[in-house]
Design an enzyme around this catalytic site. Structure first.
Site, short mmCIF file in Angstrom:
data_model
loop_
_atom_site.label_atom_id
_atom_site.label_comp_id
_atom_site.label_asym_id
_atom_site.label_seq_id
_atom_site.Cartn_x
_atom_site.Cartn_y
_atom_site.Cartn_z
N TYR A 80 0.90 -1.22 0.08
CA TYR A 80 0.09 0.10 0.03
C TYR A 80 0.89 1.47 -0.20
O TYR A 80 1.91 1.42 0.78
CB TYR A 80 -0.90 0.06 1.38
CG TYR A 80 -2.36 -0.04 0.81
CD1 TYR A 80 -2.80 0.97 0.06
CD2 TYR A 80 -3.19 -1.23 1.12
CE1 TYR A 80 -4.41 0.78 -0.35
CE2 TYR A 80 -4.61 -1.49 0.76
CZ TYR A 80 -5.06 -0.26 -0.04
OH TYR A 80 -6.13 -0.55 -0.44
N GLU A 82 -0.43 4.89 -0.48
CA GLU A 82 -1.12 6.06 -0.78
C GLU A 82 -0.41 7.32 -0.34
O GLU A 82 0.40 7.20 0.64
CB GLU A 82 -2.47 6.07 0.28
CG GLU A 82 -3.54 5.07 -0.40
CD GLU A 82 -4.64 5.01 0.43
OE1 GLU A 82 -4.90 5.37 1.78
OE2 GLU A 82 -5.63 4.22 0.10
N ASP A 257 -5.82 15.11 -23.79
CA ASP A 257 -5.82 13.81 -23.50
C ASP A 257 -5.14 12.96 -24.57
O ASP A 257 -5.55 12.66 -25.97
CB ASP A 257 -7.27 12.94 -23.31
CG ASP A 257 -7.38 11.85 -22.95
OD1 ASP A 257 -6.15 11.00 -23.15
OD2 ASP A 257 -8.58 11.25 -22.89
N THR A 286 -2.87 7.27 -21.31
CA THR A 286 -2.83 5.84 -21.04
C THR A 286 -1.41 5.64 -21.21
O THR A 286 -0.63 6.38 -22.04
CB THR A 286 -3.57 5.03 -22.01
OG1 THR A 286 -3.14 4.91 -23.30
CG2 THR A 286 -4.99 5.25 -21.85
N LYS A 289 -1.07 2.13 -24.73
CA LYS A 289 -1.62 2.26 -26.34
C LYS A 289 -0.27 2.43 -27.10
O LYS A 289 0.47 1.51 -26.94
CB LYS A 289 -2.55 3.29 -26.63
CG LYS A 289 -3.98 2.87 -25.60
CD LYS A 289 -4.93 3.85 -25.99
CE LYS A 289 -6.26 3.59 -25.15
NZ LYS A 289 -7.43 4.64 -25.26
N ARG A 295 -0.85 -1.55 -18.90
CA ARG A 295 -2.08 -0.98 -18.64
C ARG A 295 -1.90 0.01 -17.79
O ARG A 295 -1.70 -0.26 -16.49
CB ARG A 295 -2.93 -1.90 -18.41
CG ARG A 295 -3.08 -3.20 -19.33
CD ARG A 295 -4.82 -3.65 -19.29
NE ARG A 295 -5.65 -2.75 -19.92
CZ ARG A 295 -5.54 -2.51 -21.29
NH1 ARG A 295 -4.73 -3.34 -22.04
NH2 ARG A 295 -6.50 -1.97 -21.97
#
Ligand code: PLP
Length: 494
Positions: A80, A82, A257, A286, A289, A295
């Site tokens: 974790y 955060e 974007d 992203t 691509k 991903r």
């Protein structure tokens, strides 16, 4: 010998047993998985076979390198983390800090950005982070409670209207869906369409190109908080210098974007007015691509937005995925290499060759061609819907997806278009000569398919009839074509 764009393709076996390091790594990993749930190991192996046999023209897909893939399969998944680098809500994050910093540093250097945030889990998440950052930067004391809104999940249309009012009725101007924009650019089925009053800009019906004059007029009248540039299905370049001028003129934030074309930016094919990074206030992307990483998503921005962007987790994102950030760092290190530039250039060369091959066989293309990695065929000239064309091509071993064309008479489900893109096949090493062959295969399938509206099964627009034996013949040719360009040549699971 075809030029291999698989950056890590090692030429020779390098171990005593005659296996490459990559083969040993993936075989061992599968053996370990097989010991717990063999069906998962089998599915992973089967997916490699499928990927190897497919003629993959899906514009948003690619093949990540073995190094990128391997960076994801490890104990970073257990952590974790955060917060941000050096400021975590959990102890013991020093190694996560290392990979997150590397991902951000590589991103800043590859894209020339002032700030990079590597945590978004996907492109949509990156957009959410960006929307929140712009709102929180621009809107003083967003009065959620004052608007009487407690449970965001149960908001009615009226509640949303109240919420938007509390935010000062913020407006978003984004590219329309049928012109190639994305759902997250202010459309109803996405939260962006509920958070913002939306208006869209489109393309000039005569040329199919973005109409900057109409966009400017619309922006002057609508006065949006955010202008979103970027697309999923527009085959040309966008002039981000002009977009920024328009945004500045109306006091809007320019968000780009670049999910689809980030690889072309990293590979320096899109430069000057067409490179979003120097012109936009905030850029989202992203990483899987054309950029060819794992991903995931990422946000780049100037210094004024950095602190707002860094609140992405936990404001709108769950805990970061350290294993994926490790893979992002590897992919961005690859994108910094000179080979990545030739890969990016080859994507566009291939796309142009594919477009020319289709045009000379009589196909109709949206905008009449391409300047980027994708081509949009208007299949209505073959008498087909996008859905029929997509299904006929798939039956013939060619994987594409249907897509709306501007002012599509068949709507967003059936559509009139087929979107094809070259990043994946370029990674595989196919070149312009192969693109001409592929154009021939596509044209043969579409010409040999007819709509069969009265066929059994009713009047479904999906019904189509392929000429006898055509699908088998084309599928054979497609398989022969890709067989000449081995995918992951270093990996042998046999
Ligand atoms: C693909 C895409 C996204 C969404 O990316 P995900 O990783 O699937 O969430 C967002 N914006 C644009 C323009 C895209 O093409």
């Amino acid at each position: 010998m075809a030029q291999q764009h698989d950056l890590t393709a090692p030429p020779a076996a390098d171990a005593a047993d005659g296996r490459t390091t990559e083969s040993t790594a993936f075989r061992s990993a599968l053996d370990v998985i097989r010991g717990v749930e063999p069906r998962v190991a089998d599915a992973i192996a089967a997916e490699l076979t499928d990927q190897r046999e497919m003629l993959k023209l899906i514009a948003s897909e690619n093949y990540a390198s073995p190094a990128v893939l391997l960076a994801m399969g490890n104990w970073f998944s257990d952590k974790y983390a955060e917060g941000t680098v050096g400021r975590r809500f959990y102890a013991g994050c020093r190694n996560v800090d290392t990979v997150e910093s590397l991902a951000a540093e590589h991103a800043k250097s590859v894209f020339g950005a002032a700030h990079a945030y590597a945590q978004p889990h996907s492109g949509i998440d990156a957009n959410l982070v960006a929307f929140w950052a712009v709102l929180s930067q621009r809107v003083e004391a967003p009065a959620l409670a004052e608007a009487g809104v407690r449970q965001v999940n149960d908001l009615s249309e009226q509640d949303w209207a109240k919420l938007r009012a509390a935010f000062g009725n913020q407006r978003m101007l984004g590219m329309s869906l049928d012109a190639g924009g994305h759902l997250t650019h202010g459309f109803r089925p996405n939260i962006s369409g509920k958070m913002f009053d939306q208006r869209s800009y489109g393309t000039d019906p005569r040329t199919g190109l973005v109409d900057y004059d109409a966009l400017r007029a619309s922006a002057r009248e609508f006065r949006p908080l955010i202008i979103v540039a970027g697309y999923s299905a527009y085959p040309r370049l966008v002039n981000f210098r002009i977009m920024r001028e328009i945004a500045d003129e109306v006091g809007a934030t320019l968000m780009v974007d670049m999910a689809h074309f980030a690889g072309l930016v990293a590979g320096k094919v899109l430069t000057g007015d067409f490179d979003p990074v120097p012109h936009a206030n905030i850029v989202t992307t992203t990483t899987h691509k054309s950029l060819r990483g794992p991903r995931g998503g990422m946000v780049l921005c100037d210094d004024t937005l950095a602190e707002h962007v860094d609140r992405g987790c936990p404001m709108v994102l769950g805990g970061p995925l350290p294993h994926v950030m490790a893979a992002k760092a590897v992919a961005l290190a690859e994108a910094a290499r000179p080979e990545f530039r030739s890969y990016a250039q080859a994507i566009v060369d291939n796309s142009r060759a594919l477009a020319e091959g289709l045009l000379k066989r009589g196909a109709k293309l949206v905008t009449g061609g391409t300047d980027n990695h994708l081509v949009l065929i208007d299949v209505s000239s073959y008498g087909l819907t996008g859905r029929q064309a997509e299904a006929a091509l798939l039956e013939s071993g060619i994987v594409t997806n249907r897509n709306s064309v501007p002012q599509d008479p068949n709507g967003a489900w059936y559509t009139s278009g087929i979107r094809i893109g070259t990043p994946a096949l370029t990674t595989r090493g196919l070149g312009t000569a192969e693109m001409d062959e592929i154009a021939d295969l596509i044209d043969a399938v579409l010409s040999g398919t007819s709509a069969a509206p009265a066929a059994k099964g009713g009047l479904s627009k999906a019904n189509y009839v392929l000429a006898d034996g055509l699908a088998e013949r084309i599928a054979g040719q497609a398989a022969d074509l890709v067989a000449g360009f081995p995918l992951y040549p270093a990996i042998d699971l046999g």
